[in-house]
Design a protein around this motif. Sequence first.
Motif, PDB file in Angstrom:
ATOM      1  N   LEU A   1     -22.924 -18.387  34.600  1.00  7.16           N
ATOM      2  CA  LEU A   1     -22.507 -18.939  35.895  1.00  7.16           C
ATOM      3  C   LEU A   1     -22.174 -20.422  35.776  1.00  7.16           C
ATOM      4  O   LEU A   1     -21.186 -20.893  36.343  1.00  7.16           O
ATOM      5  CB  LEU A   1     -23.610 -18.734  36.933  1.00  7.16           C
ATOM      6  CG  LEU A   1     -23.824 -17.297  37.432  1.00  7.16           C
ATOM      7  CD1 LEU A   1     -25.043 -17.224  38.331  1.00  7.16           C
ATOM      8  CD2 LEU A   1     -22.587 -16.787  38.160  1.00  7.16           C
ATOM      9  N   MET A   2     -23.011 -21.159  35.040  1.00  2.00           N
ATOM     10  CA  MET A   2     -22.752 -22.588  34.873  1.00  2.00           C
ATOM     11  C   MET A   2     -21.441 -22.825  34.136  1.00  2.00           C
ATOM     12  O   MET A   2     -20.649 -23.699  34.499  1.00  2.00           O
ATOM     13  CB  MET A   2     -23.911 -23.244  34.110  1.00  2.00           C
ATOM     14  CG  MET A   2     -25.215 -23.319  34.888  1.00  2.00           C
ATOM     15  SD  MET A   2     -25.097 -24.318  36.412  1.00  2.00           S
ATOM     16  CE  MET A   2     -24.916 -23.038  37.644  1.00  2.00           C
ATOM     17  N   ASP A   3     -21.214 -22.026  33.081  1.00  2.00           N
ATOM     18  CA  ASP A   3     -19.965 -22.181  32.321  1.00  2.00           C
ATOM     19  C   ASP A   3     -18.754 -21.811  33.153  1.00  2.00           C
ATOM     20  O   ASP A   3     -17.671 -22.382  33.007  1.00  2.00           O
ATOM     21  CB  ASP A   3     -20.010 -21.313  31.054  1.00  2.00           C
ATOM     22  CG  ASP A   3     -21.049 -21.822  30.061  1.00  2.00           C
ATOM     23  OD1 ASP A   3     -21.406 -23.007  30.159  1.00  2.00           O
ATOM     24  OD2 ASP A   3     -21.495 -21.029  29.214  1.00  2.00           O
ATOM     25  N   SER A   4     -18.936 -20.838  34.079  1.00  2.00           N
ATOM     26  CA  SER A   4     -17.811 -20.390  34.904  1.00  2.00           C
ATOM     27  C   SER A   4     -17.525 -21.352  36.047  1.00  2.00           C
ATOM     28  O   SER A   4     -16.371 -21.568  36.418  1.00  2.00           O
ATOM     29  CB  SER A   4     -18.101 -18.989  35.476  1.00  2.00           C
ATOM     30  OG  SER A   4     -18.317 -18.064  34.436  1.00  2.00           O
TER      31      SER A   4
ATOM     32  N   THR B   1     -15.908 -25.673  35.403  1.00  2.00           N
ATOM     33  CA  THR B   1     -14.700 -25.761  34.591  1.00  2.00           C
ATOM     34  C   THR B   1     -13.646 -26.527  35.375  1.00  2.00           C
ATOM     35  O   THR B   1     -13.742 -26.668  36.595  1.00  2.00           O
ATOM     36  CB  THR B   1     -14.164 -24.365  34.227  1.00  2.00           C
ATOM     37  OG1 THR B   1     -13.819 -23.668  35.438  1.00  2.00           O
ATOM     38  CG2 THR B   1     -15.198 -23.557  33.459  1.00  2.00           C
ATOM     39  N   VAL B   2     -12.650 -27.029  34.671  1.00  2.00           N
ATOM     40  CA  VAL B   2     -11.592 -27.796  35.328  1.00  2.00           C
ATOM     41  C   VAL B   2     -10.870 -26.940  36.359  1.00  2.00           C
ATOM     42  O   VAL B   2     -10.579 -27.378  37.484  1.00  2.00           O
ATOM     43  CB  VAL B   2     -10.600 -28.339  34.281  1.00  2.00           C
ATOM     44  CG1 VAL B   2      -9.439 -29.043  34.968  1.00  2.00           C
ATOM     45  CG2 VAL B   2     -11.302 -29.287  33.319  1.00  2.00           C
ATOM     46  N   SER B   3     -10.603 -25.691  36.014  1.00  2.00           N
ATOM     47  CA  SER B   3      -9.889 -24.791  36.915  1.00  2.00           C
ATOM     48  C   SER B   3     -10.686 -24.548  38.196  1.00  2.00           C
ATOM     49  O   SER B   3     -10.147 -24.590  39.299  1.00  2.00           O
ATOM     50  CB  SER B   3      -9.598 -23.464  36.217  1.00  2.00           C
ATOM     51  OG  SER B   3      -8.973 -22.557  37.092  1.00  2.00           O
ATOM     52  N   THR B   4     -11.998 -24.327  38.053  1.00  2.00           N
ATOM     53  CA  THR B   4     -12.840 -24.078  39.226  1.00  2.00           C
ATOM     54  C   THR B   4     -12.923 -25.304  40.120  1.00  2.00           C
ATOM     55  O   THR B   4     -12.852 -25.215  41.345  1.00  2.00           O
ATOM     56  CB  THR B   4     -14.250 -23.663  38.783  1.00  2.00           C
ATOM     57  OG1 THR B   4     -14.162 -22.531  37.923  1.00  2.00           O
ATOM     58  CG2 THR B   4     -15.106 -23.321  39.988  1.00  2.00           C
ATOM     59  N   LEU B   5     -13.075 -26.467  39.520  1.00  2.00           N
ATOM     60  CA  LEU B   5     -13.151 -27.692  40.307  1.00  2.00           C
ATOM     61  C   LEU B   5     -11.846 -27.962  41.051  1.00  2.00           C
ATOM     62  O   LEU B   5     -11.859 -28.433  42.191  1.00  2.00           O
ATOM     63  CB  LEU B   5     -13.485 -28.867  39.386  1.00  2.00           C
ATOM     64  CG  LEU B   5     -14.894 -28.852  38.786  1.00  2.00           C
ATOM     65  CD1 LEU B   5     -15.067 -30.019  37.823  1.00  2.00           C
ATOM     66  CD2 LEU B   5     -15.950 -28.895  39.867  1.00  2.00           C
ATOM     67  N   ILE B   6     -10.722 -27.648  40.417  1.00  2.00           N
ATOM     68  CA  ILE B   6      -9.423 -27.820  41.083  1.00  2.00           C
ATOM     69  C   ILE B   6      -9.313 -26.883  42.283  1.00  2.00           C
ATOM     70  O   ILE B   6      -8.863 -27.280  43.363  1.00  2.00           O
ATOM     71  CB  ILE B   6      -8.276 -27.591  40.089  1.00  2.00           C
ATOM     72  CG1 ILE B   6      -8.233 -28.731  39.074  1.00  2.00           C
ATOM     73  CG2 ILE B   6      -6.938 -27.492  40.824  1.00  2.00           C
ATOM     74  CD1 ILE B   6      -7.214 -28.548  37.987  1.00  2.00           C
ATOM     75  N   HIS B   7      -9.743 -25.624  42.095  1.00  2.00           N
ATOM     76  CA  HIS B   7      -9.714 -24.663  43.208  1.00  2.00           C
ATOM     77  C   HIS B   7     -10.640 -25.112  44.338  1.00  2.00           C
ATOM     78  O   HIS B   7     -10.298 -24.981  45.524  1.00  2.00           O
ATOM     79  CB  HIS B   7     -10.131 -23.278  42.725  1.00  2.00           C
ATOM     80  CG  HIS B   7      -9.119 -22.631  41.829  1.00  2.00           C
ATOM     81  ND1 HIS B   7      -7.762 -22.672  42.083  1.00  2.00           N
ATOM     82  CD2 HIS B   7      -9.256 -21.921  40.677  1.00  2.00           C
ATOM     83  CE1 HIS B   7      -7.106 -22.021  41.140  1.00  2.00           C
ATOM     84  NE2 HIS B   7      -8.000 -21.556  40.268  1.00  2.00           N
ATOM     85  N   LEU B   8     -11.814 -25.640  43.975  1.00  6.44           N
ATOM     86  CA  LEU B   8     -12.749 -26.124  44.990  1.00  6.44           C
ATOM     87  C   LEU B   8     -12.149 -27.300  45.753  1.00  6.44           C
ATOM     88  O   LEU B   8     -12.249 -27.371  46.984  1.00  6.44           O
ATOM     89  CB  LEU B   8     -14.063 -26.539  44.322  1.00  6.44           C
ATOM     90  CG  LEU B   8     -15.163 -27.058  45.260  1.00  6.44           C
ATOM     91  CD1 LEU B   8     -15.567 -25.983  46.258  1.00  6.44           C
ATOM     92  CD2 LEU B   8     -16.373 -27.512  44.454  1.00  6.44           C
ATOM     93  N   LEU B   9     -11.513 -28.209  45.033  1.00  9.54           N
ATOM     94  CA  LEU B   9     -10.863 -29.349  45.673  1.00  9.54           C
ATOM     95  C   LEU B   9      -9.737 -28.879  46.593  1.00  9.54           C
ATOM     96  O   LEU B   9      -9.556 -29.406  47.700  1.00  9.54           O
ATOM     97  CB  LEU B   9     -10.310 -30.298  44.610  1.00  9.54           C
ATOM     98  CG  LEU B   9      -9.554 -31.532  45.133  1.00  9.54           C
ATOM     99  CD1 LEU B   9     -10.475 -32.414  45.965  1.00  9.54           C
ATOM    100  CD2 LEU B   9      -8.962 -32.319  43.978  1.00  9.54           C
ATOM    101  N   ASP B  10      -9.008 -27.877  46.157  1.00 11.68           N
ATOM    102  CA  ASP B  10      -7.917 -27.319  46.962  1.00 11.68           C
ATOM    103  C   ASP B  10      -8.451 -26.771  48.283  1.00 11.68           C
ATOM    104  O   ASP B  10      -7.887 -27.022  49.360  1.00 11.68           O
ATOM    105  CB  ASP B  10      -7.221 -26.223  46.154  1.00 11.68           C
ATOM    106  CG  ASP B  10      -5.951 -25.733  46.832  1.00 11.68           C
ATOM    107  OD1 ASP B  10      -5.381 -26.480  47.639  1.00 11.68           O
ATOM    108  OD2 ASP B  10      -5.526 -24.597  46.549  1.00 11.68           O
ATOM    109  N   ILE B  11      -9.558 -26.035  48.210  1.00 12.47           N
ATOM    110  CA  ILE B  11     -10.157 -25.457  49.419  1.00 12.47           C
ATOM    111  C   ILE B  11     -10.659 -26.559  50.354  1.00 12.47           C
ATOM    112  O   ILE B  11     -10.451 -26.505  51.570  1.00 12.47           O
ATOM    113  CB  ILE B  11     -11.312 -24.511  49.038  1.00 12.47           C
ATOM    114  CG1 ILE B  11     -10.765 -23.289  48.287  1.00 12.47           C
ATOM    115  CG2 ILE B  11     -12.077 -24.064  50.280  1.00 12.47           C
ATOM    116  CD1 ILE B  11     -11.843 -22.401  47.697  1.00 12.47           C
ATOM    117  N   LEU B  12     -11.296 -27.583  49.796  1.00 12.34           N
ATOM    118  CA  LEU B  12     -11.813 -28.681  50.622  1.00 12.34           C
ATOM    119  C   LEU B  12     -10.691 -29.432  51.327  1.00 12.34           C
ATOM    120  O   LEU B  12     -10.814 -29.806  52.504  1.00 12.34           O
ATOM    121  CB  LEU B  12     -12.629 -29.643  49.755  1.00 12.34           C
ATOM    122  CG  LEU B  12     -13.960 -29.101  49.212  1.00 12.34           C
ATOM    123  CD1 LEU B  12     -14.603 -30.110  48.281  1.00 12.34           C
ATOM    124  CD2 LEU B  12     -14.912 -28.758  50.356  1.00 12.34           C
ATOM    125  N   VAL B  13      -9.582 -29.653  50.606  1.00 13.80           N
ATOM    126  CA  VAL B  13      -8.445 -30.347  51.210  1.00 13.80           C
ATOM    127  C   VAL B  13      -7.873 -29.532  52.369  1.00 13.80           C
ATOM    128  O   VAL B  13      -7.566 -30.065  53.440  1.00 13.80           O
ATOM    129  CB  VAL B  13      -7.363 -30.639  50.160  1.00 13.80           C
ATOM    130  CG1 VAL B  13      -6.082 -31.123  50.827  1.00 13.80           C
ATOM    131  CG2 VAL B  13      -7.850 -31.682  49.166  1.00 13.80           C
TER     132      VAL B  13
END
Length: 294
Positions: A17-20, A23-35
Amino acid sequence: MISNFFNLFKLSTWEYLMDSLFTVSTLIHLLDILVVWYVIYKLLSLLNSTKAIQVFKGIAIIIVIRIVSDFIGLNTVSWLMSQVITYGAIAAIVIFQPEVRRGLEHLGRGSMLRTSSKTVNYQEKLIDDLDEAIQYMSKRKIGALICIEKKESLKEYIDTGISLDANISNQLLINIFIPNTPLHDGAVIIKDKKIASACSYLPLTESSKIPKEFGTRHRAAIGLSEMSDAVTIVVSEETGGVSLALRDNFLPHIPRERYLAVLNEELVVPKIEDKKNALQQLLDAMKNSPKGGA
Protein backbone atom coordinates in the motif's frame (compact mmCIF):
# COMPACT_ATOMS: atom_id res chain seq x y z
CA MET A 1 3.43 -20.53 12.50
CA ILE A 2 0.02 -19.09 11.62
CA SER A 3 0.77 -15.96 13.62
CA ASN A 4 4.02 -15.44 11.74
CA PHE A 5 2.17 -15.93 8.46
CA PHE A 6 -0.40 -13.25 9.33
CA ASN A 7 2.29 -10.86 10.50
CA LEU A 8 4.17 -11.39 7.26
CA PHE A 9 0.93 -10.91 5.30
CA LYS A 10 0.15 -7.66 7.12
CA LEU A 11 3.68 -6.39 6.60
CA SER A 12 3.70 -7.17 2.90
CA THR A 13 0.24 -5.65 2.43
CA TRP A 14 1.26 -2.47 4.27
CA GLU A 15 4.46 -2.18 2.23
CA TYR A 16 2.47 -2.74 -0.96
CA LEU A 17 0.00 0.00 0.00
CA MET A 18 2.80 2.41 0.86
CA ASP A 19 4.59 1.68 -2.41
CA SER A 20 1.33 2.13 -4.34
CA LEU A 21 0.19 5.30 -2.62
CA PHE A 22 3.41 7.27 -2.45
CA THR A 23 4.25 7.32 -6.12
CA VAL A 24 4.51 10.29 -8.46
CA SER A 25 1.48 9.13 -10.44
CA THR A 26 -0.68 8.77 -7.32
CA LEU A 27 0.33 12.16 -5.96
CA ILE A 28 -0.48 13.78 -9.32
CA HIS A 29 -3.93 12.14 -9.33
CA LEU A 30 -4.49 13.28 -5.73
CA LEU A 31 -3.48 16.83 -6.64
CA ASP A 32 -5.82 16.70 -9.64
CA ILE A 33 -8.75 15.69 -7.43
CA LEU A 34 -7.98 18.41 -4.86
CA VAL A 35 -7.79 21.08 -7.56
CA VAL A 36 -11.15 19.99 -9.02
CA TRP A 37 -12.80 19.99 -5.60
CA TYR A 38 -11.36 23.43 -4.83
CA VAL A 39 -12.69 24.81 -8.13
CA ILE A 40 -16.14 23.33 -7.40
CA TYR A 41 -16.07 24.79 -3.88
CA LYS A 42 -15.12 28.28 -5.12
CA LEU A 43 -17.81 28.05 -7.83
CA LEU A 44 -20.47 27.18 -5.27
CA SER A 45 -19.24 29.97 -2.97
CA LEU A 46 -19.44 32.40 -5.86
CA LEU A 47 -22.97 31.35 -6.82
CA ASN A 48 -24.26 31.16 -3.27
CA SER A 49 -27.02 33.65 -2.41
CA THR A 50 -27.50 34.64 -6.06
CA LYS A 51 -30.24 33.87 -8.54
CA ALA A 52 -27.77 31.81 -10.55
CA ILE A 53 -27.70 29.09 -7.88
CA GLN A 54 -31.19 28.02 -8.98
CA VAL A 55 -29.97 27.61 -12.56
CA PHE A 56 -26.97 25.67 -11.28
CA LYS A 57 -29.32 23.29 -9.44
CA GLY A 58 -31.28 22.80 -12.67
CA ILE A 59 -28.07 21.88 -14.53
CA ALA A 60 -27.17 19.41 -11.76
CA ILE A 61 -30.60 17.77 -12.13
CA ILE A 62 -30.09 17.45 -15.91
CA ILE A 63 -26.73 15.74 -15.33
CA VAL A 64 -28.29 13.31 -12.84
CA ILE A 65 -31.10 12.50 -15.32
CA ARG A 66 -28.48 11.90 -18.01
CA ILE A 67 -26.56 9.44 -15.81
CA VAL A 68 -29.67 7.58 -14.61
CA SER A 69 -31.21 7.33 -18.09
CA ASP A 70 -27.96 5.99 -19.51
CA PHE A 71 -27.73 3.44 -16.70
CA ILE A 72 -31.26 2.02 -17.14
CA GLY A 73 -31.19 2.22 -20.94
CA LEU A 74 -33.46 5.18 -21.76
CA ASN A 75 -31.54 5.99 -24.94
CA THR A 76 -33.77 8.81 -26.19
CA VAL A 77 -33.77 10.62 -22.86
CA SER A 78 -30.04 10.10 -22.54
CA TRP A 79 -29.46 11.54 -26.03
CA LEU A 80 -31.63 14.59 -25.28
CA MET A 81 -29.82 15.24 -22.01
CA SER A 82 -26.47 14.91 -23.78
CA GLN A 83 -27.51 17.57 -26.29
CA VAL A 84 -28.65 19.86 -23.49
CA ILE A 85 -25.32 19.43 -21.69
CA THR A 86 -23.30 19.90 -24.90
CA TYR A 87 -24.97 23.13 -25.98
CA GLY A 88 -25.62 24.26 -22.43
CA ALA A 89 -22.04 25.48 -22.06
CA ILE A 90 -22.76 28.41 -24.38
CA ALA A 91 -26.03 29.14 -22.61
CA ALA A 92 -24.27 28.98 -19.22
CA ILE A 93 -21.84 31.72 -20.26
CA VAL A 94 -24.78 33.97 -21.09
CA ILE A 95 -26.79 33.05 -18.00
CA PHE A 96 -23.88 33.29 -15.60
CA GLN A 97 -22.37 36.39 -17.20
CA PRO A 98 -22.35 38.49 -13.98
CA GLU A 99 -20.86 35.62 -11.95
CA VAL A 100 -18.28 34.83 -14.66
CA ARG A 101 -17.26 38.49 -14.76
CA ARG A 102 -17.08 38.65 -10.98
CA GLY A 103 -14.98 35.46 -10.83
CA LEU A 104 -12.54 36.73 -13.46
CA GLU A 105 -12.22 40.02 -11.58
CA HIS A 106 -11.41 38.13 -8.39
CA LEU A 107 -8.81 36.10 -10.32
CA GLY A 108 -7.33 39.23 -11.86
CA ARG A 109 -7.01 40.80 -8.40
CA GLY A 110 -5.10 37.80 -7.08
CA SER A 111 -1.66 38.37 -5.64
CA MET A 112 -0.06 36.04 -8.17
CA LEU A 113 -1.24 38.16 -11.08
CA ARG A 114 -0.89 41.57 -9.46
CA THR A 115 2.03 43.39 -11.04
CA SER A 116 1.97 46.41 -8.78
CA SER A 117 0.28 47.59 -5.66
CA LYS A 118 0.05 50.83 -3.81
CA THR A 119 -0.68 51.70 -0.25
CA VAL A 120 -2.16 55.11 0.41
CA ASN A 121 -1.61 56.20 3.99
CA TYR A 122 -4.70 58.25 4.72
CA GLN A 123 -4.03 60.58 7.65
CA GLU A 124 -6.08 60.99 10.78
CA LYS A 125 -7.46 64.28 9.38
CA LEU A 126 -9.46 62.30 6.83
CA ILE A 127 -10.96 60.20 9.62
CA ASP A 128 -11.86 63.38 11.52
CA ASP A 129 -13.51 64.95 8.45
CA LEU A 130 -15.41 61.76 7.70
CA ASP A 131 -16.52 61.48 11.32
CA GLU A 132 -17.81 65.06 11.48
CA ALA A 133 -19.65 64.66 8.17
CA ILE A 134 -21.11 61.31 9.21
CA GLN A 135 -22.31 62.62 12.56
CA TYR A 136 -23.89 65.69 10.95
CA MET A 137 -25.71 63.67 8.28
CA SER A 138 -26.67 60.85 10.64
CA LYS A 139 -28.40 63.19 13.10
CA ARG A 140 -30.35 64.85 10.26
CA LYS A 141 -30.99 61.59 8.37
CA ILE A 142 -29.20 62.75 5.23
CA GLY A 143 -28.41 59.76 3.03
CA ALA A 144 -24.76 59.38 1.99
CA LEU A 145 -22.52 56.92 0.16
CA ILE A 146 -18.76 57.45 0.48
CA CYS A 147 -16.12 55.11 -0.96
CA ILE A 148 -12.41 55.22 -0.15
CA GLU A 149 -10.05 53.63 -2.66
CA LYS A 150 -7.27 51.46 -1.28
CA LYS A 151 -4.96 49.23 -3.33
CA GLU A 152 -7.39 48.31 -6.11
CA SER A 153 -8.31 51.03 -8.57
CA LEU A 154 -11.85 52.43 -8.69
CA LYS A 155 -11.28 54.31 -11.93
CA GLU A 156 -14.10 52.60 -13.80
CA TYR A 157 -16.56 53.80 -11.13
CA ILE A 158 -14.96 57.26 -10.89
CA ASP A 159 -15.51 57.68 -14.63
CA THR A 160 -19.27 57.16 -14.19
CA GLY A 161 -19.58 60.24 -11.97
CA ILE A 162 -18.70 63.91 -12.06
CA SER A 163 -15.00 64.61 -11.65
CA LEU A 164 -14.08 66.90 -8.73
CA ASP A 165 -10.44 66.35 -7.73
CA ALA A 166 -11.10 68.43 -4.61
CA ASN A 167 -9.46 68.55 -1.22
CA ILE A 168 -11.33 66.62 1.44
CA SER A 169 -13.30 68.53 4.06
CA ASN A 170 -16.32 67.67 6.14
CA GLN A 171 -18.12 70.79 4.86
CA LEU A 172 -17.73 69.70 1.25
CA LEU A 173 -18.87 66.16 1.99
CA ILE A 174 -21.97 67.46 3.77
CA ASN A 175 -22.82 69.89 0.97
CA ILE A 176 -22.53 67.17 -1.67
CA PHE A 177 -25.18 65.02 -0.01
CA ILE A 178 -27.67 67.76 0.88
CA PRO A 179 -30.98 66.60 -0.66
CA ASN A 180 -32.14 68.05 -3.98
CA THR A 181 -28.67 69.26 -4.94
CA PRO A 182 -27.11 68.22 -8.29
CA LEU A 183 -24.51 65.88 -6.73
CA HIS A 184 -26.40 64.26 -3.87
CA ASP A 185 -27.45 61.17 -5.83
CA GLY A 186 -24.79 58.49 -6.22
CA ALA A 187 -21.47 57.89 -4.51
CA VAL A 188 -18.53 60.06 -3.56
CA ILE A 189 -15.22 58.33 -4.29
CA ILE A 190 -12.06 59.33 -2.44
CA LYS A 191 -8.77 58.58 -4.16
CA ASP A 192 -5.21 59.60 -3.22
CA LYS A 193 -6.43 61.79 -0.34
CA LYS A 194 -8.79 63.77 -2.60
CA ILE A 195 -12.45 63.61 -3.57
CA ALA A 196 -12.07 62.17 -7.06
CA SER A 197 -15.73 62.18 -8.07
CA ALA A 198 -19.31 62.58 -6.92
CA CYS A 199 -22.55 61.15 -8.26
CA SER A 200 -20.75 57.94 -9.25
CA TYR A 201 -22.60 54.69 -9.92
CA LEU A 202 -21.61 51.50 -8.12
CA PRO A 203 -22.45 47.86 -8.92
CA LEU A 204 -25.42 46.49 -6.98
CA THR A 205 -25.02 43.20 -5.15
CA GLU A 206 -27.19 40.30 -6.27
CA SER A 207 -27.05 38.55 -2.90
CA SER A 208 -30.42 37.35 -1.65
CA LYS A 209 -29.26 37.46 1.98
CA ILE A 210 -29.52 41.24 2.20
CA PRO A 211 -32.65 42.19 4.22
CA LYS A 212 -35.25 44.24 2.37
CA GLU A 213 -34.88 47.05 4.89
CA PHE A 214 -31.64 48.05 3.17
CA GLY A 215 -32.04 50.15 0.05
CA THR A 216 -30.03 50.92 -3.05
CA ARG A 217 -27.19 52.68 -1.21
CA HIS A 218 -26.53 49.65 0.98
CA ARG A 219 -26.74 47.23 -1.95
CA ALA A 220 -24.34 49.41 -3.92
CA ALA A 221 -21.89 49.48 -1.01
CA ILE A 222 -22.01 45.70 -0.68
CA GLY A 223 -21.67 45.32 -4.45
CA LEU A 224 -18.49 47.40 -4.45
CA SER A 225 -17.08 45.41 -1.53
CA GLU A 226 -17.57 42.27 -3.64
CA MET A 227 -15.62 43.80 -6.51
CA SER A 228 -12.78 45.64 -4.74
CA ASP A 229 -10.97 46.22 -1.45
CA ALA A 230 -12.46 49.71 -1.02
CA VAL A 231 -14.01 50.85 2.25
CA THR A 232 -17.56 52.17 1.77
CA ILE A 233 -19.55 54.19 4.28
CA VAL A 234 -23.35 54.38 4.12
CA VAL A 235 -25.59 56.76 6.04
CA SER A 236 -29.25 55.77 5.90
CA GLU A 237 -31.70 58.55 5.07
CA GLU A 238 -34.51 56.62 6.80
CA THR A 239 -32.91 55.75 10.14
CA GLY A 240 -29.68 57.78 10.17
CA GLY A 241 -27.80 54.55 10.90
CA VAL A 242 -24.18 54.20 9.78
CA SER A 243 -23.01 51.05 7.98
CA LEU A 244 -19.69 49.93 6.54
CA ALA A 245 -18.92 47.56 3.67
CA LEU A 246 -15.43 46.21 3.07
CA ARG A 247 -13.83 43.04 1.70
CA ASP A 248 -17.18 41.40 0.92
CA ASN A 249 -18.36 42.06 4.49
CA PHE A 250 -21.24 44.24 5.61
CA LEU A 251 -21.39 45.89 9.05
CA PRO A 252 -24.87 47.40 9.47
CA HIS A 253 -25.94 50.03 12.01
CA ILE A 254 -22.65 50.22 13.90
CA PRO A 255 -21.93 52.80 16.64
CA ARG A 256 -19.47 55.67 16.28
CA GLU A 257 -16.69 53.95 18.24
CA ARG A 258 -16.89 50.88 16.01
CA TYR A 259 -16.75 52.63 12.65
CA LEU A 260 -13.93 54.90 13.84
CA ALA A 261 -11.93 51.85 14.90
CA VAL A 262 -12.50 50.16 11.54
CA LEU A 263 -11.62 53.29 9.55
CA ASN A 264 -8.41 53.82 11.53
CA GLU A 265 -7.46 50.17 11.09
CA GLU A 266 -8.18 50.12 7.36
CA LEU A 267 -7.00 53.57 6.25
CA VAL A 268 -4.24 54.74 8.57
CA VAL A 269 -1.00 52.83 8.08
CA PRO A 270 1.21 52.95 11.19
CA LYS A 271 4.57 54.58 10.69
CA ILE A 272 7.51 52.21 10.86
CA GLU A 273 10.88 53.63 11.79
CA ASP A 274 13.61 52.94 9.26
CA LYS A 275 15.98 50.31 10.52
CA LYS A 276 19.64 50.70 9.64
CA ASN A 277 21.51 47.74 8.30
CA ALA A 278 24.37 46.10 10.17
CA LEU A 279 27.08 47.98 8.22
CA GLN A 280 25.50 51.38 8.89
CA GLN A 281 25.13 50.55 12.58
CA LEU A 282 28.82 49.60 12.74
CA LEU A 283 29.90 52.83 11.02
CA ASP A 284 27.75 54.90 13.40
CA ALA A 285 29.22 53.09 16.39
CA MET A 286 32.78 53.75 15.16
CA LYS A 287 31.95 57.43 14.56
CA ASN A 288 30.44 57.93 17.99
CA SER A 289 33.00 55.91 19.96
CA PRO A 290 35.64 57.91 21.94
CA LYS A 291 39.11 57.96 20.39
CA GLY A 292 41.76 56.24 22.42
CA GLY A 293 44.89 58.10 23.60
CA ALA A 294 48.35 57.53 22.14
